[in-house]
Design a protein around this motif. Structure first.
Motif, PDB file in Angstrom:
ATOM      1  N   VAL A 132       9.345   2.885  -0.180  1.00  0.00           N
ATOM      2  CA  VAL A 132       9.577   4.172  -0.842  1.00  0.00           C
ATOM      3  C   VAL A 132      10.830   4.097  -1.706  1.00  0.00           C
ATOM      4  CG1 VAL A 132      10.048   6.619  -0.478  1.00  0.00           C
ATOM      5  CG2 VAL A 132       8.426   5.425   1.007  1.00  0.00           C
ATOM      6  N   SER A 133      11.932   3.610  -1.118  1.00  0.00           N
ATOM      7  CA  SER A 133      13.189   3.557  -1.859  1.00  0.00           C
ATOM      8  C   SER A 133      13.106   2.589  -3.036  1.00  0.00           C
ATOM      9  CB  SER A 133      14.341   3.156  -0.931  1.00  0.00           C
ATOM     10  OG  SER A 133      14.147   1.857  -0.401  1.00  0.00           O
ATOM     11  N   ARG A 174       3.753   5.629  -5.787  1.00  0.00           N
ATOM     12  CA  ARG A 174       3.662   5.725  -7.256  1.00  0.00           C
ATOM     13  C   ARG A 174       2.619   6.738  -7.684  1.00  0.00           C
ATOM     14  NH1 ARG A 174       4.011  -0.009  -7.060  1.00  0.00           N
ATOM     15  NH2 ARG A 174       1.749  -0.134  -7.386  1.00  0.00           N
ATOM     16  N   GLU A 175       1.558   6.847  -6.894  1.00  0.00           N
ATOM     17  CA  GLU A 175       0.479   7.771  -7.220  1.00  0.00           C
ATOM     18  C   GLU A 175       0.766   9.195  -6.761  1.00  0.00           C
ATOM     19  OE1 GLU A 175      -2.819   5.951  -5.306  1.00  0.00           O
ATOM     20  OE2 GLU A 175      -3.066   4.382  -6.829  1.00  0.00           O
ATOM     21  N   VAL A 208       1.206   8.116   2.135  1.00  0.00           N
ATOM     22  CA  VAL A 208       2.445   7.377   2.407  1.00  0.00           C
ATOM     23  C   VAL A 208       2.842   7.550   3.868  1.00  0.00           C
ATOM     24  CG1 VAL A 208       4.930   7.300   1.950  1.00  0.00           C
ATOM     25  CG2 VAL A 208       3.322   7.471   0.049  1.00  0.00           C
ATOM     26  N   LYS A 209       2.809   8.778   4.361  1.00  0.00           N
ATOM     27  CA  LYS A 209       3.190   9.041   5.747  1.00  0.00           C
ATOM     28  C   LYS A 209       2.243   8.356   6.725  1.00  0.00           C
ATOM     29  CE  LYS A 209       5.354  13.508   4.764  1.00  0.00           C
ATOM     30  NZ  LYS A 209       5.312  14.983   5.009  1.00  0.00           N
ATOM     31  N   ARG A 255       0.828  -1.210   0.000  1.00  0.00           N
ATOM     32  CA  ARG A 255       0.000   0.000   0.000  1.00  0.00           C
ATOM     33  C   ARG A 255       0.858   1.255   0.000  1.00  0.00           C
ATOM     34  NH1 ARG A 255      -4.218  -0.375   4.767  1.00  0.00           N
ATOM     35  NH2 ARG A 255      -4.901   1.575   3.779  1.00  0.00           N
ATOM     36  N   ILE A 256       1.995   1.217   0.722  1.00  0.00           N
ATOM     37  CA  ILE A 256       2.909   2.365   0.733  1.00  0.00           C
ATOM     38  C   ILE A 256       3.486   2.582  -0.652  1.00  0.00           C
ATOM     39  CG2 ILE A 256       5.111   3.218   1.611  1.00  0.00           C
ATOM     40  CD1 ILE A 256       4.464   1.811   4.267  1.00  0.00           C
ATOM     41  N   ALA A 257       3.942   1.502  -1.290  1.00  0.00           N
ATOM     42  CA  ALA A 257       4.526   1.609  -2.629  1.00  0.00           C
ATOM     43  C   ALA A 257       3.501   2.136  -3.631  1.00  0.00           C
ATOM     44  CB  ALA A 257       5.053   0.246  -3.071  1.00  0.00           C
TER      45      ALA A 257
END
Length: 257
Positions: free
Chosen positions: A158-159, A55-56, A62-63, A49-51
């Motif tokens: 994220v990375s 991307r969006e 994200v946070k 879900r973070i990735a």
């Protein structure tokens, strides 16, 4: 924007409460009886879900998802498991702790809290290099390693989303063999380049400015600040990243590569 972010945080708190009521946070469960595949699956779902949010371009989400992951019991279990079983677990920090019993591991999970956290000074050791010079390493305490491993779980999606597809250093599920394979694919054709240039930035990780990192790395800023400063007993630094911790300088740099 602020209202949406707060709604995500509230939803994250409610989900965490549900996990705790389901018994995931119970310290009565023995370490050896923990369902590790289930814990990994819980964390993986959040990382996906973070990735996706990254991307969006939904940085607020994200946070919020990173907050949820770093406060989840499953992620805390995996963080303690990693630092208590890898090779670095045999190297003590300034607290002298090198190993833990199963009860100590469960207690360490419960102590992984953001509120009131203060990183301990690093133990400075020097590793000989081939050229005769010494490479300085900052060794964190076990508790700090566990915190870094926890926040690394939230930083890696994220990375991995923004990193170069052909970067292989310190990447999950990648190795030197993968880099060799890619080199072969790029160089085996008749039209391939005839020369390979190798580059090296002198003292790259020793000279990285902290303010620039804090501004650009998408993670908890208060936690990142504590890990960037090499808090020795007799000195402190304003640049550089400790190279003996769980979150490697490469992972930090890949966040905005």
């Amino acid at each position: 924007m602020q209202e949406n972010f707060q709604n995500l945080i509230n939803g994250a708190k409610q989900m965490t409460d549900v996990i705790k009521r389901a018994g995931a946070a119970s310290t009565s469960v023995k370490w050896q009886a923990i369902n590790w595949p289930a814990m990994k699956q819980q964390v993986l779902r959040l990382q996906i879900r973070i990735a996706k949010a990254m991307r969006e371009g939904r940085y607020g989400k994200v946070k919020a998802l990173q907050w949820l992951l770093t406060h989840s019991h499953a992620a805390k279990l995996l963080a303690v498991k990693r630092v208590s079983q890898n090779k670095g677990s045999k190297t003590a920090g300034t607290d002298g702790i090198t190993s833990r019993t199963d009860n100590h591991k469960l207690a360490a999970v419960e102590q992984l809290r953001r509120r009131g956290y203060r990183a301990k000074p690093l133990r400075r050791v020097y590793i000989p290099k081939k050229n005769g010079k010494l490479r300085p390493l900052g060794i964190p305490c076990m508790s700090d390693k566990a915190q870094q491993a926890l926040y690394l779980l939230a930083l890696e999606p994220v990375s991995e989303t923004v990193s170069d597809k052909n970067a292989y250093g310190f990447r999950p599920k990648r190795s030197a063999a993968d880099a060799i394979e890619q080199c072969f694919k790029a160089l085996c054709r008749k039209t391939s380049a005839q020369w390979i240039l190798e580059g090296d930035i002198n003292a790259c990780f020793d000279e990285i400015g902290h303010p620039w990192l804090i501004e650009h790395v998408l993670t908890d800023k208060s936690m990142l600040r504590q890990w960037l400063i090499d808090k020795g007993l007799f000195y402190h630094t304003d640049t550089g990243t400790p190279q003996g911790g769980i979150i490697t300088p490469q992972t930090i740099l890949q966040t905005f590569a």
